[in-house]
Design a protein around this motif. Structure first.
Motif, PDB file in Angstrom:
ATOM      1  N   ASP A   1       0.830  -1.211   0.000  1.00  0.00           N
ATOM      2  CA  ASP A   1       0.000   0.000   0.000  1.00  0.00           C
ATOM      3  C   ASP A   1       0.862   1.257   0.000  1.00  0.00           C
ATOM      4  OD1 ASP A   1      -2.133  -1.663   0.143  1.00  0.00           O
ATOM      5  OD2 ASP A   1      -2.815  -1.033   2.127  1.00  0.00           O
ATOM      6  N   PHE A   2       2.050   1.136   0.563  1.00  0.00           N
ATOM      7  CA  PHE A   2       2.968   2.261   0.580  1.00  0.00           C
ATOM      8  C   PHE A   2       3.935   2.165  -0.598  1.00  0.00           C
ATOM      9  CE2 PHE A   2       1.933   1.913   5.163  1.00  0.00           C
ATOM     10  CZ  PHE A   2       1.516   3.214   5.401  1.00  0.00           C
ATOM     11  N   THR A   3       4.189   3.271  -1.261  1.00  0.00           N
ATOM     12  CA  THR A   3       5.250   3.290  -2.272  1.00  0.00           C
ATOM     13  C   THR A   3       6.598   3.203  -1.552  1.00  0.00           C
ATOM     14  OG1 THR A   3       5.531   5.685  -2.160  1.00  0.00           O
ATOM     15  CG2 THR A   3       3.883   4.851  -3.738  1.00  0.00           C
ATOM     16  N   VAL A   4       7.644   2.957  -2.318  1.00  0.00           N
ATOM     17  CA  VAL A   4       8.982   2.895  -1.726  1.00  0.00           C
ATOM     18  C   VAL A   4       9.304   4.212  -1.012  1.00  0.00           C
ATOM     19  CG1 VAL A   4      11.450   2.769  -2.273  1.00  0.00           C
ATOM     20  CG2 VAL A   4       9.862   1.131  -3.294  1.00  0.00           C
TER      21      VAL A   4
ATOM     22  N   ALA B   1       7.741  -7.215  -0.783  1.00  0.00           N
ATOM     23  CA  ALA B   1       8.242  -5.905  -0.353  1.00  0.00           C
ATOM     24  C   ALA B   1       9.676  -5.672  -0.803  1.00  0.00           C
ATOM     25  CB  ALA B   1       8.144  -5.790   1.168  1.00  0.00           C
ATOM     26  N   LEU B   2      10.512  -6.730  -0.779  1.00  0.00           N
ATOM     27  CA  LEU B   2      11.941  -6.540  -1.045  1.00  0.00           C
ATOM     28  C   LEU B   2      12.278  -6.454  -2.534  1.00  0.00           C
ATOM     29  CD1 LEU B   2      13.590  -8.746   1.730  1.00  0.00           C
ATOM     30  CD2 LEU B   2      13.737  -6.255   1.493  1.00  0.00           C
ATOM     31  N   VAL B   3      11.429  -7.018  -3.387  1.00  0.00           N
ATOM     32  CA  VAL B   3      11.749  -6.978  -4.831  1.00  0.00           C
ATOM     33  C   VAL B   3      11.704  -5.554  -5.372  1.00  0.00           C
ATOM     34  CG1 VAL B   3      10.962  -9.352  -5.248  1.00  0.00           C
ATOM     35  CG2 VAL B   3       9.363  -7.435  -5.574  1.00  0.00           C
ATOM     36  N   ARG B   4      11.226  -4.640  -4.580  1.00  0.00           N
ATOM     37  CA  ARG B   4      11.185  -3.255  -5.041  1.00  0.00           C
ATOM     38  C   ARG B   4      12.532  -2.542  -4.853  1.00  0.00           C
ATOM     39  NH1 ARG B   4       5.694  -0.587  -2.774  1.00  0.00           N
ATOM     40  NH2 ARG B   4       6.718  -0.913  -0.773  1.00  0.00           N
ATOM     41  N   TYR B   5      13.488  -3.231  -4.228  1.00  0.00           N
ATOM     42  CA  TYR B   5      14.793  -2.612  -3.981  1.00  0.00           C
ATOM     43  C   TYR B   5      15.839  -3.165  -4.944  1.00  0.00           C
ATOM     44  CZ  TYR B   5      12.343  -0.782  -0.009  1.00  0.00           C
ATOM     45  OH  TYR B   5      11.433  -0.125   0.762  1.00  0.00           O
ATOM     46  N   GLU B   6      16.941  -2.405  -5.102  1.00  0.00           N
ATOM     47  CA  GLU B   6      18.021  -2.745  -6.036  1.00  0.00           C
ATOM     48  C   GLU B   6      18.826  -3.957  -5.570  1.00  0.00           C
ATOM     49  OE1 GLU B   6      19.206  -0.955  -8.932  1.00  0.00           O
ATOM     50  OE2 GLU B   6      17.161  -0.137  -8.758  1.00  0.00           O
TER      51      GLU B   6
END
Lengths: 305, 305, 305
Positions: free
Chosen positions: A9-12, A170-175
């Motif tokens: 629900d929250f963007t990065v 959640a973690l796949v949104r990070y580099e």
């Protein structure tokens, strides 16, 4: 008005802001001690979950607010046949924000559609448990200093483990994130997550059966409990429950700065001898869970300090 | 950091200080109304005990603090197989002090070894119930003006009655104390208390079967409930439960300033006609229980007012 | 000291004052936010009733006070055989006011005789539920502007419905009140209310079986739930439970300013399509329930703001 249904629900960017707030609360708790004076949190727990309930309650009390609610369905109006949508309309008159735990997937979503106060999904069946994921992210970011550039081992019940699924999302949104999926064949990560989440996002991962083999390369080991209630029969449970037990011997194979996380409660999947290891972060995680829920309550109530 | 596991954890001097504080709280409640602002008490009741739980909660609320917790094991993580030592580490993140009630002897002791907050033993099986003893001592000292120079009758179930055992341990530390042990043969005080506590400390005592005979010499009569759950069979319970019932007729044999105490709840071992007798102190005892728990919380949290 | 046992405990004048106070609270909540600072409400619920319990608790928290108590008999001393009169003497040491729910008629009356704090009857068996009636009266007076000059339809289970009986008792004290009693033959209003209350006070009423027929003349429709537990057998329940379902079609027959009230929880006696109708007042009723309980707590504690 905003609710928390899923960790996504929250963007990065919003998430960064939330975790920053949680870290500021950790550093300056007194500054927030009266932020929710006069506000009430209702905990609507249709199934017992002492840890999650108390964590939300402690968070609200730390902010100067009050708590009320119920801790199991036996003592709720649900026993009289009331719908979730009616209950939330009632609770909207009693509290300023609520945390709902429900055995049925989607119940908090139904609630937030009829609610006039923010609803926090505190776990709905095997579906979501977003405040646990926020807790995990705050713990990792606080102790490792980053959410990207990590090799993350996920160990145990990857098939039914809701916290593991949410954490992956959640973690796949990070580099530069890599996963090592450690489980018995029978409890592998479901293909709808491997394909639709990992493959789709070009996230490198491997699946292994042997925990020891995986240890040396991990920056983070996320252990999970093998929940008896997820098994179809007793025999399968007994055969597998001790399959992956983390002990001092296995820890000796890990990096010096690897972190061990666990959503708790643990039964015996982490030997108590590991508790004293400075890399054991699962009890610190509990404390981060309070900070992140304090930040969440402030954010959903749109209170700025 | 200090815990309360047994009434003997405090020296006689420390106990005097605690009881002095309780009396000051009684005299000047407003002075203490904000002493615990921002502090949280967790009540961890693995078995229900409404009286003891509410007394701790009222104490904390009177001090301006907040309360959270659980009132039975059904709604706790114990149902998921979590150990007491893990639970207390979790609760240490949620509260500043906790009161634990547990059906297993020694559970609070295990808890305090892993806790980073003070633990109050609020009763562990048949073992200890130290806050009841503190309550009894405060009641006696407040209403009689002293803890020594007393002839104390203990009546009822002296075999299994944990409050009686604790009270004996606590009172033998004072000068010129005598006991009259009033019970049926089957529920006599165990020899390990008669020998190791009374005889060893040269405390005079006698054992009698007849409550009426004992009445005239008593300064204090401590009645206890014959708890059904302590009996091995229904028949024994039925035969004995009405054996020692205190009524107005028996009270007429007592000294004018004798006190009647009872840890409550009573069933029928004290006739309701005794309630109006000015010597009946068992409801005052409830109030003293709140004051002494307020003093205890302040002492364990090292808060000075 | 004053208790609330029955809605008739207040004279019409006292009731007016109470409802005035509730409306002032609604208009100026901040003025009352610290009126009960340092005060404690004990909720003694010998049977679960989440709605009623939370409403009292929200009321006390809104006034700046604290809450403690129990939500079912399982976790109370009642399980150990303690009498209500002993429990209330204990609770008098723990709280400043209490709300008691009990499955046995008359239990709160026994309690108030031995209590040194005000006791609110929060429902005793099929007998009384006075705070629901106060809620109904505040809702009607706030939304209709008056308690007299009304034609009131009472629909559903008029035989066992305690809220209906109490409301009738309360409304017959006002000028020019008429009742339309809408129920199946088997669930008619008992003759002891028809004769001793309605006839005795010369209150006009009629009994009808058809809800549709009654709709056009009503100023107020009070719907009730057909409670399964009131029936002697499953068959009777199944046959009758859907007999009187309020839907949009039936609402189209009603006056434009008719109000629909319901004590909640509803099961299916009001179709969800009615929820959006501006005449549906049953969720507003929940909010009025908090205001009137705030006014009640202030009145019984004799706190003036």
């Amino acid at each position: 008005m905003r609710h928390l249904m899923s960790p996504l629900d929250f963007t990065v960017e919003e998430l960064d802001k939330l975790l920053d707030l949680a870290n500021d609360i950790e550093a300056h708790p007194d500054k927030y001690a009266h932020a929710c004076d006069g506000k009430k949190l209702a905990t609507l727990f249709y199934e017992p979950s002492t840890r999650t309930r108390l964590s939300h309650e402690a968070a609200m009390l730390n902010l100067g607010g009050s708590i009320l609610g119920f801790s199991s369905a036996d003592s709720s109006s649900a026993a009289k046949g009331e719908s979730v949508s009616d209950t939330i309309r009632m609770v909207s008159c009693y509290a300023d924000i609520c945390a709902m735990r429900h055995p049925k997937e989607g119940a908090p979503m139904v609630a937030c559609r009829h609610s006039s106060i923010p609803v926090i999904n505190a776990g709905d069946g095997g579906h979501q448990h977003p405040t646990q994921t926020l807790t995990d992210l705050l713990t990792i970011r606080s102790l490792k200093g980053r959410l990207g550039n990590l090799t993350i081992g996920l160990c145990g019940d990857l098939k039914f483990g809701r916290t593991v699924h949410s954490l992956i999302h959640a973690l796949v949104r990070y580099e530069n994130v890599r996963f090592v999926l450690i489980s018995p064949e029978e409890l592998r990560l479901p293909s709808y997550i491997r394909k639709d989440v990992l493959d789709k996002n070009n996230i490198p991962y491997k699946e292994v059966i042997n925990l020891e083999e995986a240890m040396p390369e991990l920056d983070l080991l996320y252990m999970t409990r093998v929940q008896k209630e997820r098994f179809f029969n007793e025999e399968d449970y007994v055969r597998m429950k001790d399959f992956y037990i983390l002990d001092a011997a296995k820890m000796s194979l890990a990096k010096e700065d690897m972190l061990v996380l666990h959503p708790l409660p643990r039964v015996n999947e982490i030997s108590v001898e590991v508790d004293k290891d400075p890399r054991a972060a699962y009890f610190k995680q509990v404390q981060y869970g309070v900070y992140v829920r304090m930040a969440l309550i402030l954010t959903l109530l749109e209170i700025e300090v």
